[in-house]
Design a protein around this motif. Structure first.
Motif, PDB file in Angstrom:
ATOM      1  N   ARG A  50       0.841  -1.197   0.000  1.00 19.90           N
ATOM      2  CA  ARG A  50       0.000   0.000   0.000  1.00 19.90           C
ATOM      3  C   ARG A  50       0.879   1.250   0.000  1.00 19.90           C
ATOM      4  O   ARG A  50       1.820   1.360   0.779  1.00 19.90           O
ATOM      5  CB  ARG A  50      -0.925   0.004   1.212  1.00 19.90           C
ATOM      6  N   ARG A  51       0.513   2.208  -0.844  1.00 16.80           N
ATOM      7  CA  ARG A  51       1.348   3.378  -1.050  1.00 16.80           C
ATOM      8  C   ARG A  51       0.846   4.582  -0.263  1.00 16.80           C
ATOM      9  O   ARG A  51      -0.347   4.740  -0.035  1.00 16.80           O
ATOM     10  CB  ARG A  51       1.379   3.733  -2.539  1.00 16.80           C
ATOM     11  N   ALA A  52       1.789   5.445   0.125  1.00 18.54           N
ATOM     12  CA  ALA A  52       1.452   6.708   0.794  1.00 18.54           C
ATOM     13  C   ALA A  52       2.576   7.695   0.530  1.00 18.54           C
ATOM     14  O   ALA A  52       3.734   7.305   0.312  1.00 18.54           O
ATOM     15  CB  ALA A  52       1.261   6.509   2.292  1.00 18.54           C
ATOM     16  N   VAL A  53       2.227   8.975   0.534  1.00 20.77           N
ATOM     17  CA  VAL A  53       3.205  10.045   0.367  1.00 20.77           C
ATOM     18  C   VAL A  53       3.527  10.626   1.739  1.00 20.77           C
ATOM     19  O   VAL A  53       2.627  10.964   2.509  1.00 20.77           O
ATOM     20  CB  VAL A  53       2.669  11.152  -0.567  1.00 20.77           C
ATOM     21  N   ALA A  54       4.811  10.729   2.040  1.00 17.42           N
ATOM     22  CA  ALA A  54       5.260  11.311   3.315  1.00 17.42           C
ATOM     23  C   ALA A  54       5.880  12.669   3.055  1.00 17.42           C
ATOM     24  O   ALA A  54       6.712  12.824   2.154  1.00 17.42           O
ATOM     25  CB  ALA A  54       6.263  10.387   3.999  1.00 17.42           C
ATOM     26  N   ASP A  55       5.465  13.660   3.837  1.00 16.08           N
ATOM     27  CA  ASP A  55       6.025  15.005   3.768  1.00 16.08           C
ATOM     28  C   ASP A  55       5.841  15.633   5.148  1.00 16.08           C
ATOM     29  O   ASP A  55       5.383  14.957   6.072  1.00 16.08           O
ATOM     30  CB  ASP A  55       5.382  15.824   2.649  1.00 16.08           C
ATOM     31  N   PRO A  56       6.206  16.903   5.367  1.00 11.45           N
ATOM     32  CA  PRO A  56       6.088  17.467   6.718  1.00 11.45           C
ATOM     33  C   PRO A  56       4.671  17.484   7.287  1.00 11.45           C
ATOM     34  O   PRO A  56       4.512  17.714   8.492  1.00 11.45           O
ATOM     35  CB  PRO A  56       6.630  18.895   6.543  1.00 11.45           C
ATOM     36  N   THR A  57       3.650  17.237   6.472  1.00 12.54           N
ATOM     37  CA  THR A  57       2.274  17.193   6.979  1.00 12.54           C
ATOM     38  C   THR A  57       1.747  15.779   7.168  1.00 12.54           C
ATOM     39  O   THR A  57       0.647  15.599   7.694  1.00 12.54           O
ATOM     40  CB  THR A  57       1.305  17.942   6.043  1.00 12.54           C
ATOM     41  N   MET A  58       2.512  14.771   6.749  1.00 10.06           N
ATOM     42  CA  MET A  58       2.068  13.379   6.873  1.00 10.06           C
ATOM     43  C   MET A  58       3.231  12.517   7.347  1.00 10.06           C
ATOM     44  O   MET A  58       4.264  12.442   6.680  1.00 10.06           O
ATOM     45  CB  MET A  58       1.542  12.833   5.538  1.00 10.06           C
ATOM     46  N   ALA A  59       3.063  11.898   8.504  1.00 12.73           N
ATOM     47  CA  ALA A  59       4.078  11.003   9.060  1.00 12.73           C
ATOM     48  C   ALA A  59       3.542   9.573   8.995  1.00 12.73           C
ATOM     49  O   ALA A  59       2.425   9.335   8.516  1.00 12.73           O
ATOM     50  CB  ALA A  59       4.402  11.397  10.487  1.00 12.73           C
ATOM     51  N   TYR A  60       4.327   8.627   9.476  1.00 14.19           N
ATOM     52  CA  TYR A  60       3.840   7.245   9.446  1.00 14.19           C
ATOM     53  C   TYR A  60       4.464   6.432  10.570  1.00 14.19           C
ATOM     54  O   TYR A  60       5.484   6.806  11.160  1.00 14.19           O
ATOM     55  CB  TYR A  60       4.122   6.587   8.098  1.00 14.19           C
ATOM     56  N   LEU A  61       3.807   5.314  10.840  1.00 15.66           N
ATOM     57  CA  LEU A  61       4.273   4.344  11.832  1.00 15.66           C
ATOM     58  C   LEU A  61       4.685   3.071  11.116  1.00 15.66           C
ATOM     59  O   LEU A  61       3.927   2.542  10.292  1.00 15.66           O
ATOM     60  CB  LEU A  61       3.147   4.038  12.829  1.00 15.66           C
ATOM     61  N   ALA A  62       5.883   2.592  11.401  1.00 18.14           N
ATOM     62  CA  ALA A  62       6.344   1.296  10.897  1.00 18.14           C
ATOM     63  C   ALA A  62       6.385   0.309  12.056  1.00 18.14           C
ATOM     64  O   ALA A  62       6.754   0.692  13.174  1.00 18.14           O
ATOM     65  CB  ALA A  62       7.729   1.431  10.264  1.00 18.14           C
ATOM     66  N   VAL A  63       5.994  -0.941  11.800  1.00 17.17           N
ATOM     67  CA  VAL A  63       5.965  -1.946  12.859  1.00 17.17           C
ATOM     68  C   VAL A  63       6.777  -3.164  12.435  1.00 17.17           C
ATOM     69  O   VAL A  63       7.029  -3.378  11.246  1.00 17.17           O
ATOM     70  CB  VAL A  63       4.511  -2.371  13.183  1.00 17.17           C
ATOM     71  N   PRO A  64       7.226  -3.981  13.396  1.00 15.08           N
ATOM     72  CA  PRO A  64       8.054  -5.140  13.063  1.00 15.08           C
ATOM     73  C   PRO A  64       7.361  -6.087  12.080  1.00 15.08           C
ATOM     74  O   PRO A  64       6.162  -6.331  12.161  1.00 15.08           O
ATOM     75  CB  PRO A  64       8.259  -5.822  14.427  1.00 15.08           C
ATOM     76  N   GLY A  65       8.165  -6.584  11.146  1.00 14.63           N
ATOM     77  CA  GLY A  65       7.670  -7.573  10.199  1.00 14.63           C
ATOM     78  C   GLY A  65       7.059  -7.009   8.945  1.00 14.63           C
ATOM     79  O   GLY A  65       6.753  -7.765   8.017  1.00 14.63           O
ATOM     80  N   VAL A  66       6.873  -5.701   8.862  1.00 13.17           N
ATOM     81  CA  VAL A  66       6.252  -5.091   7.683  1.00 13.17           C
ATOM     82  C   VAL A  66       7.316  -4.806   6.632  1.00 13.17           C
ATOM     83  O   VAL A  66       8.365  -4.226   6.928  1.00 13.17           O
ATOM     84  CB  VAL A  66       5.509  -3.790   8.061  1.00 13.17           C
ATOM     85  N   GLU A  67       7.035  -5.189   5.392  1.00 15.58           N
ATOM     86  CA  GLU A  67       7.962  -4.947   4.288  1.00 15.58           C
ATOM     87  C   GLU A  67       7.721  -3.552   3.719  1.00 15.58           C
ATOM     88  O   GLU A  67       6.590  -3.181   3.406  1.00 15.58           O
ATOM     89  CB  GLU A  67       7.762  -5.997   3.199  1.00 15.58           C
ATOM     90  N   GLU A  68       8.792  -2.765   3.593  1.00 14.04           N
ATOM     91  CA  GLU A  68       8.697  -1.393   3.112  1.00 14.04           C
ATOM     92  C   GLU A  68       9.564  -1.186   1.875  1.00 14.04           C
ATOM     93  O   GLU A  68      10.616  -1.799   1.729  1.00 14.04           O
ATOM     94  CB  GLU A  68       9.168  -0.409   4.187  1.00 14.04           C
ATOM     95  N   ARG A  69       9.107  -0.289   1.007  1.00 12.76           N
ATOM     96  CA  ARG A  69       9.885   0.194  -0.127  1.00 12.76           C
ATOM     97  C   ARG A  69       9.725   1.706  -0.198  1.00 12.76           C
ATOM     98  O   ARG A  69       8.693   2.235   0.212  1.00 12.76           O
ATOM     99  CB  ARG A  69       9.431  -0.451  -1.443  1.00 12.76           C
TER     100      ARG A  69
END
Length: 276
Positions: free
Chosen positions: A53-72
């Protein structure tokens, strides 16, 4: 190219500034997260794919990453600078409890209030008080990443019972700090021996006393420093070490913040009063 610089490090967590100079438009190779990580963007824009699942990160949008999740990641707009708040699983559970938290693929909006809290976290990291001040500054950011307060559900019984419970928690914490028990050297360990979440402990102090837990603990340490200065304590470095400050500069900043004077000036003033 990615470069990470440590800003603060404590028991079970670290805060890093991550600078990425990549300008590739395509997706990077997969990375699997091993910790819980809250990532807030300070400058720039990039794309993140988590479990497809895709998302855009910038100074107005942050994100949480959790163990076991594959990221690109992709950086079609150039480089970026982020703050990465990384927590070990045990500390994560201590802060948010056993609830499921926010889904790993869902970013969260950073309003001006959270932006200010982010900046406050970076400022407090310069004060070297990782056990209290940095932890207390990061708690609301963790709460935002999980979709609510980082401390579990509100106590049953309505506002009156919640206030009574908060007062009891504050009293127990004050007794532990006054007695200088080993667990009172850190916010997380203090919350653990009191049987509450770090978020609840931090919030209780602000609600009951009108000051943060960090401020209160420093008030106690400043009082002890004044006792020693009044007796003519010759070594500020030894005083800082005895009272648990990172160094003499940390002691000086804290005393100046609370008293408006440096320790050396207060030593002269108090010693003169004591002898007079």
């Amino acid at each position: 190219m990615r470069c990470s610089t440590s800003v603060a490090r404590g028991s079970g967590f670290r805060v890093d500034t991550v600078t990425c100079l990549d300008d590739h438009r395509g997706w990077s190779s997969a990375e699997v997260e091993n910790h819980y990580r809250v990532v807030l963007v300070r400058r720039g824009t990039f794309r993140r794919m988590a479990d497809g699942r895709r998302a855009v990160a910038d100074p107005t949008m942050a994100y949480l990453a959790v163990p076991g999740v594959e990221e690109r990641f992709a950086h079609p707009a150039g480089g970026d600078v982020c703050t990465a708040l990384t927590l070990a699983p045990a500390l994560w559970r201590a802060i948010i409890g056993d609830g499921p938290g926010r889904p790993a693929d869902l970013a969260f909006y950073v309003d001006a209030r959270l932006d200010l809290l982010h900046r406050r976290l970076l400022r407090t990291a310069r004060d070297d008080d990782t056990a209290f001040e940095v932890v207390e500054a990061m708690l609301p950011l963790v709460g935002a990443a999980t979709g609510g307060p980082a401390g579990g559900p509100r106590s049953a019984g309505g506002p009156a019972r919640a206030r009574t419970s908060a007062a009891a928690v504050v009293d127990a914490a004050r007794e532990a700090i006054s007695a200088d028990v080993p667990e009172a050297a850190g916010l997380v360990s203090l919350a653990e021996i009191l049987g509450v979440s770090p978020y609840r402990l931090s919030r209780a102090f602000t609600r009951e006393l009108g000051v943060s837990l960090t401020h209160y603990r420093n008030r106690v340490r400043v009082g002890r420093a004044l006792d020693r200065l009044e007796q003519g304590e010759p070594s500020l470095a030894a005083l800082a070490a005895d009272l648990g400050f990172a160094d003499q500069a940390h002691l000086t900043r804290t005393i100046r913040r609370h008293c408006g004077e440096t320790p050396a000036a207060l030593r002269r003033l108090l010693a003169a009063q004591h002898t007079g």
